[in-house]
Design an enzyme around this catalytic site. Sequence first.
Site, PDB file in Angstrom:
ATOM      1  CB  CYS A 186      -0.885  -0.047   1.232  1.00  0.00           C
ATOM      2  SG  CYS A 186      -2.034   1.278   1.273  1.00  0.00           S
ATOM      3  CB  CYS A 222      -3.053  -0.602   4.442  1.00  0.00           C
ATOM      4  SG  CYS A 222      -2.621   0.926   3.716  1.00  0.00           S
TER       5      CYS A 222
END
EC number: 2.8.1.13
Length: 395
Positions: free
Chosen positions: A100, A200
């Site tokens: 991410c 995330c």
Amino acid sequence: MKRVIVGLSGGVDSSVAAYLLKEQGYEVIGLFMKNWHDDSVTISDECPWLDDSNDAMLVADKLGIPFQTVDLSEQYKERIVDYMFNEYEKGRTPNPDVLCNREIKFDVFMKIALELGADYVATGHYCRKGTIEKNGKETYQLLAGADDNKDQSYFLCQLSQEQLAKALFPVGELQKPEVRKIAAEQDLITADKKDSQGLCFIGKVRLPEFLQQQLKPKEGVIVEVPESNQAYHKTTPAFSTKKEELAYLAEKSNYALTDGKVVGKHQGAHYFTKGQRKGLAVGGTIEPLFVIDTDVTENVIYTGQGKNHPGLYKKALFVANEEVHWIREDLALQVDQSMEVSARIRYRQELQKATLHQVDFGMYVEFEKPQSAIQEGQFVAWYQDEELLGSGVIS
């Protein structure tokens, strides 16, 4: 005035990052990334994006900085979620947080920020950036956060020099309690907000349910492999080269049904990872069972009793050449070179003494002590002192 775009996540760390930058005289703009809006898999009300974006907006309002939301859910699905499903399907364990940062925050998001005229992008990560002069040009260092307990450098282990050049980490020098104190003094709504858990940007997810959206349940057997298995009691062969020894130490065990006894059933080997203890639902053993291997082709989970089971431990791992990544490109090893480092194979793991060995087709990481549950698909990151030099995906 240099312009900084802060990734305001609706948490306390990015809120304080924005405040500190404003105090330092930067022109600050807050940007909230909307990366996910499927609430069907998040647990209860943990971290739905709506609350977070509202909190981010209130913080921006309080600090008197412009604020907007960008929808990156398409890129997030493509680069993170699809990748995760794909990795689990292969029986590997991905790390979405590392990806991410590499793919979304410091790539897609950073490009948007630079298009908006930003000189830098800032996040609330607990890490620091150093700059050194080398051969007449600036080289950037990724350093551990000052708060040992919160150091998040591992999550940024895939960043490049280009990304670091444009990155700022304002809370990296602070301890978490100091960050909360600043937020409280500035009357920011996020001062007492709990740290987000789970994936995330998605929040707390029931992983099996999340995976079941794509990976269909498939019943298979759980096999318990005893410590007395002959695979654990072989005599170590004599090696003619270091490379041979490393290949032997990093080799993956291959289990068969005949190596143990069937002790239960499961709903899909691809939902389990090495070292996992929860979710097996097998009772009657003296010590709890841990997953020592999964075979997604045959749909079998191999387990062993206790966290000291020899099937959990290995002294070395391998990273293929295309997966070796150096933040400090100037220190990258050439074939047949080695380097003493400290390494970790998961976030929050204490750093372990290790040696990197570069061979023609990749890199071996040899640990001083055997490591538990080395998982293919996870990232190994290597450091010298407090500097993270590079990382790679475990093969």
